[in-house]
Design a protein around this motif. Structure first.
Motif, PDB file in Angstrom:
ATOM      1  N   LEU A  25       0.840  -1.198   0.000  1.00  0.00           N
ATOM      2  CA  LEU A  25       0.000   0.000   0.000  1.00  0.00           C
ATOM      3  C   LEU A  25       0.881   1.256   0.000  1.00  0.00           C
ATOM      4  CD1 LEU A  25      -2.748  -1.029   2.577  1.00  0.00           C
ATOM      5  CD2 LEU A  25      -2.873  -1.050   0.063  1.00  0.00           C
ATOM      6  N   PRO A  26       0.643   2.209  -0.900  1.00  0.00           N
ATOM      7  CA  PRO A  26       1.482   3.399  -0.973  1.00  0.00           C
ATOM      8  C   PRO A  26       1.603   4.149   0.356  1.00  0.00           C
ATOM      9  CG  PRO A  26       0.119   3.246  -2.932  1.00  0.00           C
ATOM     10  CD  PRO A  26      -0.353   2.157  -2.010  1.00  0.00           C
ATOM     11  N   ALA A  27       0.546   4.137   1.164  1.00  0.00           N
ATOM     12  CA  ALA A  27       0.592   4.859   2.436  1.00  0.00           C
ATOM     13  C   ALA A  27       1.619   4.277   3.399  1.00  0.00           C
ATOM     14  CB  ALA A  27      -0.790   4.837   3.097  1.00  0.00           C
ATOM     15  N   HIS A  28       1.983   3.008   3.219  1.00  0.00           N
ATOM     16  CA  HIS A  28       2.936   2.363   4.113  1.00  0.00           C
ATOM     17  C   HIS A  28       4.366   2.406   3.592  1.00  0.00           C
ATOM     18  CE1 HIS A  28      -0.651  -0.251   5.629  1.00  0.00           C
ATOM     19  NE2 HIS A  28      -0.659   0.971   6.140  1.00  0.00           N
ATOM     20  N   ALA A  29       4.542   2.837   2.338  1.00  0.00           N
ATOM     21  CA  ALA A  29       5.868   2.823   1.724  1.00  0.00           C
ATOM     22  C   ALA A  29       6.858   3.794   2.372  1.00  0.00           C
ATOM     23  CB  ALA A  29       5.752   3.104   0.229  1.00  0.00           C
ATOM     24  N   PRO A  30       6.461   5.003   2.802  1.00  0.00           N
ATOM     25  CA  PRO A  30       7.459   5.902   3.407  1.00  0.00           C
ATOM     26  C   PRO A  30       8.131   5.321   4.650  1.00  0.00           C
ATOM     27  CG  PRO A  30       5.537   7.153   2.727  1.00  0.00           C
ATOM     28  CD  PRO A  30       5.173   5.707   2.574  1.00  0.00           C
ATOM     29  N   ALA A  31       7.378   4.667   5.523  1.00  0.00           N
ATOM     30  CA  ALA A  31       7.979   4.068   6.710  1.00  0.00           C
ATOM     31  C   ALA A  31       8.915   2.936   6.325  1.00  0.00           C
ATOM     32  CB  ALA A  31       6.893   3.562   7.652  1.00  0.00           C
ATOM     33  N   LEU A  32       8.548   2.160   5.312  1.00  0.00           N
ATOM     34  CA  LEU A  32       9.403   1.076   4.840  1.00  0.00           C
ATOM     35  C   LEU A  32      10.713   1.636   4.296  1.00  0.00           C
ATOM     36  CD1 LEU A  32       9.356  -2.049   4.383  1.00  0.00           C
ATOM     37  CD2 LEU A  32       8.558  -1.553   2.063  1.00  0.00           C
ATOM     38  N   ALA A  33      10.616   2.674   3.475  1.00  0.00           N
ATOM     39  CA  ALA A  33      11.828   3.295   2.925  1.00  0.00           C
ATOM     40  C   ALA A  33      12.703   3.869   4.030  1.00  0.00           C
ATOM     41  CB  ALA A  33      11.442   4.379   1.920  1.00  0.00           C
ATOM     42  N   ALA A  34      12.088   4.483   5.033  1.00  0.00           N
ATOM     43  CA  ALA A  34      12.851   5.064   6.139  1.00  0.00           C
ATOM     44  C   ALA A  34      13.591   3.989   6.917  1.00  0.00           C
ATOM     45  CB  ALA A  34      11.924   5.849   7.062  1.00  0.00           C
ATOM     46  N   ALA A  35      12.946   2.840   7.111  1.00  0.00           N
ATOM     47  CA  ALA A  35      13.587   1.743   7.834  1.00  0.00           C
ATOM     48  C   ALA A  35      14.802   1.235   7.072  1.00  0.00           C
ATOM     49  CB  ALA A  35      12.593   0.617   8.066  1.00  0.00           C
ATOM     50  N   PHE A  36      14.661   1.023   5.784  1.00  0.00           N
ATOM     51  CA  PHE A  36      15.784   0.544   4.983  1.00  0.00           C
ATOM     52  C   PHE A  36      16.900   1.580   4.928  1.00  0.00           C
ATOM     53  CE2 PHE A  36      12.970  -2.795   3.765  1.00  0.00           C
ATOM     54  CZ  PHE A  36      13.754  -3.800   3.221  1.00  0.00           C
ATOM     55  N   ALA A  37      16.539   2.853   4.760  1.00  0.00           N
ATOM     56  CA  ALA A  37      17.555   3.906   4.711  1.00  0.00           C
ATOM     57  C   ALA A  37      18.316   4.010   6.017  1.00  0.00           C
ATOM     58  CB  ALA A  37      16.901   5.237   4.360  1.00  0.00           C
ATOM     59  N   SER A  38      17.656   3.744   7.138  1.00  0.00           N
ATOM     60  CA  SER A  38      18.294   3.900   8.447  1.00  0.00           C
ATOM     61  C   SER A  38      19.426   2.908   8.672  1.00  0.00           C
ATOM     62  CB  SER A  38      17.255   3.763   9.564  1.00  0.00           C
ATOM     63  OG  SER A  38      16.846   2.409   9.736  1.00  0.00           O
ATOM     64  N   VAL A  39      19.434   1.788   7.914  1.00  0.00           N
ATOM     65  CA  VAL A  39      20.520   0.819   8.045  1.00  0.00           C
ATOM     66  C   VAL A  39      21.458   0.855   6.837  1.00  0.00           C
ATOM     67  CG1 VAL A  39      19.251  -0.716   9.586  1.00  0.00           C
ATOM     68  CG2 VAL A  39      19.072  -1.052   7.112  1.00  0.00           C
ATOM     69  N   GLY A  40      21.317   1.877   6.011  1.00  0.00           N
ATOM     70  CA  GLY A  40      22.210   2.029   4.867  1.00  0.00           C
ATOM     71  C   GLY A  40      21.979   1.027   3.755  1.00  0.00           C
ATOM     72  N   ALA A  41      20.738   0.565   3.596  1.00  0.00           N
ATOM     73  CA  ALA A  41      20.432  -0.417   2.556  1.00  0.00           C
ATOM     74  C   ALA A  41      20.556   0.203   1.169  1.00  0.00           C
ATOM     75  CB  ALA A  41      19.023  -0.965   2.748  1.00  0.00           C
ATOM     76  N   ARG A  42      20.983  -0.618   0.224  1.00  0.00           N
ATOM     77  CA  ARG A  42      21.022  -0.236  -1.185  1.00  0.00           C
ATOM     78  C   ARG A  42      20.036  -1.117  -1.943  1.00  0.00           C
ATOM     79  NH1 ARG A  42      26.253  -1.017   0.139  1.00  0.00           N
ATOM     80  NH2 ARG A  42      26.434  -2.808  -1.267  1.00  0.00           N
ATOM     81  N   LEU A  43      19.325  -0.514  -2.903  1.00  0.00           N
ATOM     82  CA  LEU A  43      18.283  -1.218  -3.637  1.00  0.00           C
ATOM     83  C   LEU A  43      18.653  -1.375  -5.100  1.00  0.00           C
ATOM     84  CD1 LEU A  43      15.074   0.637  -2.340  1.00  0.00           C
ATOM     85  CD2 LEU A  43      16.315  -1.263  -1.255  1.00  0.00           C
ATOM     86  N   THR A  44      18.190  -2.475  -5.702  1.00  0.00           N
ATOM     87  CA  THR A  44      18.268  -2.655  -7.150  1.00  0.00           C
ATOM     88  C   THR A  44      16.947  -3.217  -7.636  1.00  0.00           C
ATOM     89  OG1 THR A  44      19.185  -4.895  -6.986  1.00  0.00           O
ATOM     90  CG2 THR A  44      20.764  -3.084  -7.109  1.00  0.00           C
ATOM     91  N   ASP A  45      16.658  -2.984  -8.917  1.00  0.00           N
ATOM     92  CA  ASP A  45      15.463  -3.572  -9.495  1.00  0.00           C
ATOM     93  C   ASP A  45      15.762  -5.012  -9.912  1.00  0.00           C
ATOM     94  OD1 ASP A  45      16.856  -3.418 -11.916  1.00  0.00           O
ATOM     95  OD2 ASP A  45      15.767  -1.643 -12.600  1.00  0.00           O
ATOM     96  N   GLU A  46      14.800  -5.677 -10.540  1.00  0.00           N
ATOM     97  CA  GLU A  46      14.980  -7.091 -10.878  1.00  0.00           C
ATOM     98  C   GLU A  46      16.032  -7.296 -11.956  1.00  0.00           C
ATOM     99  OE1 GLU A  46      11.766  -9.976 -10.645  1.00  0.00           O
ATOM    100  OE2 GLU A  46      10.375  -8.293 -10.493  1.00  0.00           O
ATOM    101  N   ALA A  47      16.374  -6.240 -12.696  1.00  0.00           N
ATOM    102  CA  ALA A  47      17.445  -6.331 -13.684  1.00  0.00           C
ATOM    103  C   ALA A  47      18.816  -6.078 -13.062  1.00  0.00           C
ATOM    104  CB  ALA A  47      17.194  -5.340 -14.816  1.00  0.00           C
ATOM    105  N   GLY A  48      18.826  -5.719 -11.775  1.00  0.00           N
ATOM    106  CA  GLY A  48      20.091  -5.449 -11.096  1.00  0.00           C
ATOM    107  C   GLY A  48      20.540  -4.002 -11.167  1.00  0.00           C
ATOM    108  N   ASP A  49      19.695  -3.125 -11.687  1.00  0.00           N
ATOM    109  CA  ASP A  49      20.053  -1.709 -11.790  1.00  0.00           C
ATOM    110  C   ASP A  49      19.723  -0.987 -10.486  1.00  0.00           C
ATOM    111  OD1 ASP A  49      20.869  -1.931 -14.491  1.00  0.00           O
ATOM    112  OD2 ASP A  49      18.783  -1.801 -15.150  1.00  0.00           O
ATOM    113  N   PRO A  50      20.609  -0.115 -10.010  1.00  0.00           N
ATOM    114  CA  PRO A  50      20.359   0.583  -8.744  1.00  0.00           C
ATOM    115  C   PRO A  50      19.125   1.473  -8.820  1.00  0.00           C
ATOM    116  CG  PRO A  50      22.672   0.779  -9.411  1.00  0.00           C
ATOM    117  CD  PRO A  50      21.926   0.209 -10.585  1.00  0.00           C
ATOM    118  N   VAL A  51      18.394   1.520  -7.723  1.00  0.00           N
ATOM    119  CA  VAL A  51      17.276   2.444  -7.578  1.00  0.00           C
ATOM    120  C   VAL A  51      17.427   3.145  -6.232  1.00  0.00           C
ATOM    121  CG1 VAL A  51      15.700   1.155  -9.053  1.00  0.00           C
ATOM    122  CG2 VAL A  51      15.779   0.640  -6.628  1.00  0.00           C
TER     123      VAL A  51
END
Length: 204
Positions: free
Chosen positions: A94-120
Motif C-alpha cells: 500500500l502506498p501509504a505504508h511505503a514511506p515508513a518502509l523506505a525510512a527503515a531501509f535507509a536507516s541501516v544504509g540499505a542499497r536497492l536494485t530492481d529485478e534487472a540489477g540496476d540501482p534504484v
C-alpha cells in the motif's frame, strides 16, 4: 495475529551465528543472493558472510513497519535446520505504508536494485514494485508485494495469517505461518523449496 515469545527469535540468532561461523572458514564466492543455486540456496553465496538479519528487523520494528518474513529465515523460525544467507520480506504494497518502509531501509544504509540489477534510490516509490532487491549491513534479499507472481498462489493471504515473535526489549518480528510457508514452497517448486516443505511437514 498469534504471538510466540522469544523462542523463534533465539532460533534465528543461533542460526545466524552458525552461518557466520561457517562462512568465515571459506573464501568468497563472488555470488550474491540472486545467484543462489536452486538446490543449495544462499548459504552457498557471499550473502552468508557476516549474515545478521537483526539490524534490519529491528529497524522495521522501530519504524512501525509490518513486513512479514518469508523464505528460509521464516523456516528457521519454525525450527528448520537448514541455514540461509538472505532475508526475504513480504509487505502489503500500500502506498501509504511505503514511506515508513523506505525510512527503515535507509536507516541501516540499505542499497536497492530492481529485478534487472540496476540501482534504484531508497525512496518510497521503489518499494511499490512487485519486488525490489536489497543489500544492507548483515543481510540482503528481496522485498516483495502481493503483486509479485507466486506460481498461482495468492500471497496476500499469507500476510493475514502471519505470526508475531516478541523478543527482548519488545522487538516484534512478523513471519509467515508454517502452513502458508509450505504452500509458498510448493508453489515455487525449486528443489530447495520442495525439500524444505517436506522438512516443515515431516522434520519434527
Amino acid at each position: 495475529m498469534r504471538q510466540m515469545i522469544d523462542e523463534p527469535l533465539e532460533r534465528l540468532r543461533a542460526a545466524a551465528r552458525r552461518t557466520r561461523e561457517l562462512a568465515s572458514n571459506r573464501a568468497g564466492t563472488g555470488l550474491g543472493h540472486e545467484d543462489a543455486d536452486d538446490d543449495v540456496g544462499t548459504i552457498g553465496t557471499d550473502g552468508a558472510l557476516g549474515f545478521d538479519p537483526f539490524p534490519l528487523l529491528e529497524a522495521l520494528h522501530r519504524h512501525g513497519v509490518r513486513a512479514v518474513v518469508i523464505g528460509q529465515v521464516a523456516g528457521i523460525m519454525h525450527g528448520s535446520a537448514e541455514l540461509t544467507g538472505d532475508l526475504d520480506l513480504l509487505w502489503d504494497g500500500l502506498p501509504a505504508h511505503a514511506p515508513a518502509l523506505a525510512a527503515a531501509f535507509a536507516s541501516v544504509g540499505a542499497r536497492l536494485t530492481d529485478e534487472a540489477g540496476d540501482p534504484v534510490a531508497t525512496r518510497p516509490d521503489a518499494f511499490l514494485r512487485p519486488k525490489v532487491r536489497f543489500t544492507s549491513p548483515g543481510a540482503g534479499g528481496d522485498c516483495c508485494t502481493p503483486a509479485l507472481p507466486w506460481g498461482g498462489l495468492q500471497v496476500r493471504e499469507c500476510l493475514d495469517g502471519a505470526i508475531t515473535a516478541v523478543g527482548a526489549g519488545g522487538l516484534e518480528v512478523h513471519y509467515v505461518s508454517r502452513a502458508d510457508l509450505i504452500r509458498m514452497r510448493r508453489a515455487l517448486g525449486r528443489p530447495k523449496d520442495l525439500r524444505r516443505a517436506d522438512e516443515l511437514i515431516n522434520g519434527w
